[in-house]
Scaffold this active site. Structure first.
Site, short mmCIF file in Angstrom:
data_model
loop_
_atom_site.label_atom_id
_atom_site.label_comp_id
_atom_site.label_asym_id
_atom_site.label_seq_id
_atom_site.Cartn_x
_atom_site.Cartn_y
_atom_site.Cartn_z
N GLY A 86 6.93 -0.59 -2.53
CA GLY A 86 7.14 -1.81 -3.31
C GLY A 86 8.53 -2.33 -3.03
O GLY A 86 9.43 -1.58 -2.64
N ARG A 87 8.70 -3.62 -3.23
CA ARG A 87 10.00 -4.24 -2.99
C ARG A 87 10.27 -5.30 -4.04
O ARG A 87 9.36 -5.97 -4.51
CB ARG A 87 10.05 -4.87 -1.60
CG ARG A 87 9.81 -3.88 -0.47
CD ARG A 87 9.59 -4.56 0.85
NE ARG A 87 8.57 -5.58 0.76
CZ ARG A 87 8.56 -6.68 1.52
NH1 ARG A 87 9.49 -6.90 2.41
NH2 ARG A 87 7.59 -7.56 1.39
N ASP A 99 -1.67 -10.66 -2.94
CA ASP A 99 -0.66 -10.74 -1.88
C ASP A 99 -1.10 -11.62 -0.71
O ASP A 99 -0.27 -12.33 -0.12
CB ASP A 99 -0.22 -9.35 -1.41
CG ASP A 99 -1.38 -8.43 -1.04
OD1 ASP A 99 -2.53 -8.89 -0.96
OD2 ASP A 99 -1.12 -7.22 -0.83
N ALA A 151 0.80 -1.22 0.00
CA ALA A 151 0.00 0.00 0.00
C ALA A 151 0.83 1.27 0.00
O ALA A 151 0.40 2.30 -0.51
CB ALA A 151 -0.92 0.00 1.22
#
Length: 480
Positions: free
Chosen positions: A17-18, A241, A14
């Site tokens: 990002g990774r 997710d 939310a």
């Protein structure tokens, strides 16, 4: 030691990002964050959008850094939250910027939609809890505002599928992410002809559906040249997710076991063989979504550590910066909470002065206002634990199955006090871990898609890769 397989999980959350590297040696998985970046929606002309070009550049940068540091990467996959999507035109180009689920355009058309398709009927047909953020509501709003979309758009892609398309050139609709949309028949998993027909949504907008864990292609040649990497395989994994997080749960057994995926949002649920479409399930706010492999996730959304994140942000803006660890210590030094909130109350749903809102909630409900920072945090944590315990009791009523243990996964389990309070409130053993649940589940599904892992060994791999902590209730509050 045998060969090492290197994979990338792109996890878009939310706020950030990774890109996470997973290295698998046949018995365990080592994860490493190779790139982190902001995931901030764009505001334009009163609307809120995903920043797809910026996110794609960040994903590419993560791939490049991983290849430079670690050599050959075998595959990658992307997971995000549910409900959001973009349109592709007939030439395969992205039409406009995808809306962000926090955009408010759906409110204008909600009443009309629910006249055509009442909420309880939506639930019976699709298994999804009706909600204005759902893809169903968003699509209906889009088509009301812009009827020409029916001619301009070839199909939609949910957000993980859109990024996979931009990386591979292959368009597909992975089932776990599409199961959040409110568009599918709960029994068959196919697009619901009743829902689509009632609302005038063209069935052709939904592309070819694929199972979670489907290899759909390879990184585009021009991207390989740009990033200096080989033809990495692109996999439509468990693209939602939470589906990825649940795929990482190290079950020793599933009977009588619930789960809590704990982060900004909390998801409390249980895996079932089929969707649970009873009036009680609808009344208590549970939804049904797809799992990796087969089966159903019966779960309830509860506002999670968002409450603590916003509280910390408010205090930081006032000049007192405290880490989450420090906040937990302050709460641990307090006695039991004297006041409780309902985490899902709409007053807590938007950014703002969360401590002020909590204080006002306590005043308006005749409770003591927390006077210290520790007391405020304790109120948040105990209220979350109580809401988890209530959802577990509702699960028992809905399914007729006694919940004996609870697996708790995700970043929230780093708050040890919350884990212990959850054990105390629920009167059940809590097995906490893994922390990087979505990324780890993403990686495990990729391994299965590559034929490198029999998924019946997944729990064994997780247990060998992660530290699992067991919390037992100090006080059993169930009154049994």
């Amino acid at each position: 030691m045998g060969k090492r397989i290197k994979l990338l999980a792109v996890d878009l959350g939310a706020s950030s990002g990774r890109v996470i590297l997973g290295t698998y040696n046949g018995s365990s998985m080592v994860t490493e964050e190779v790139h982190r970046f902001a995931n901030t929606p764009v505001q334009d002309s009163g609307h809120l959008y995903w920043n797809v070009p910026a996110l794609l550049q960040e994903i590419k940068q993560g791939i490049k850094l991983a290849c430079q540091a670690h050599g050959e990467i075998t595959s990658l996959s992307v997971d995000t939250w549910g409900v959001d999507y973009g349109y592709l035109d007939h030439a395969g180009k992205l039409l406009d910027s995808p809306y962000h689920y926090r955009d408010q355009r759906m409110g204008k058309y909600r009443n009309r939609l629910e006249e055509l398709l009442p909420p309880e009927e939506q639930f019976r047909l699709t298994g999804n809890q009706p909600d204005p953020i759902n893809t169903l509501y968003q699509l209906f709003a889009d088509l009301q505002e812009n009827p020409l979309l029916q001619e301009r758009a070839d199909h939609i892609l949910m957000m993980p599928d859109l990024f996979l398309y931009l990386l591979s050139g292959t368009a597909s609709a992975e089932k776990t992410i599409l199961s959040t949309s409110g568009l599918l028949d709960a029994g068959t998993g196919d697009p619901s002809s009743v829902v689509l027909g009632r609302l005038g949504i063209p069935a052709g907008l939904i592309p070819l559906r694929v199972e979670a864990g489907t290899a759909i292609g390879r990184l585009l040649p021009e991207l390989c040249a740009e990033l200096g990497c080989g033809p990495i395989r692109v996999i439509a994994g468990a693209s939602h997710d939470t589906a990825s997080a649940v795929a990482s749960i190290p079950y020793m057994e599933k009977e009588g076991v619930a789960f809590i995926s704990c982060g900004t949002w909390s998801l409390v649920g249980m895996e079932t063989k089929a969707p649970v479409l009873t009036p009680a399930s609808y009344k208590y706010g549970f939804t049904n979504e797809g799992c990796y492999g087969s089966g159903n996730r019966l779960l309830k959304n509860i506002t999670g550590l968002w409450l603590l994140q916003e509280t910390r942000r408010t205090w930081a803006e006032a000049g007192e910066v405290l880490s989450f660890g420090e906040l937990s210590t302050l709460a641990g030094n307090e006695g039991a909470a004297q006041s409780f909130i309902q985490p899902n109350d709409p007053v807590f749903s938007t950014p703002g002065d969360m401590p002020g809102r909590i204080a006002e909630y306590c005043r308006s409900t005749g409770q003591r206002v927390p006077e210290t920072k520790g007391a405020m945090v304790r109120t948040i944590l105990e209220s979350l634990a109580q809401s988890y315990a209530a959802a577990i009791q509702e699960l028992e009523e809905i399914t007729g199955e006694k919940v004996r243990k609870v697996h708790m996964v995700g970043g929230g389990i780093q708050n040890k006090l919350l884990c212990q309070l959850t054990a105390d409130a629920s009167g059940r053993e809590i097995i906490a871990g893994p922390v990087e649940a979505s990324a780890l589940g993403n990686l495990l599904v990729q391994l299965a898609a590559l034929g490198e892992l029999d998924f019946s060994r997944a729990a064994e791999i997780v247990a060998a890769s992660e530290t699992l902590t067991v919390y037992r209730p100090i006080n059993d509050n169930r009154g049994e």
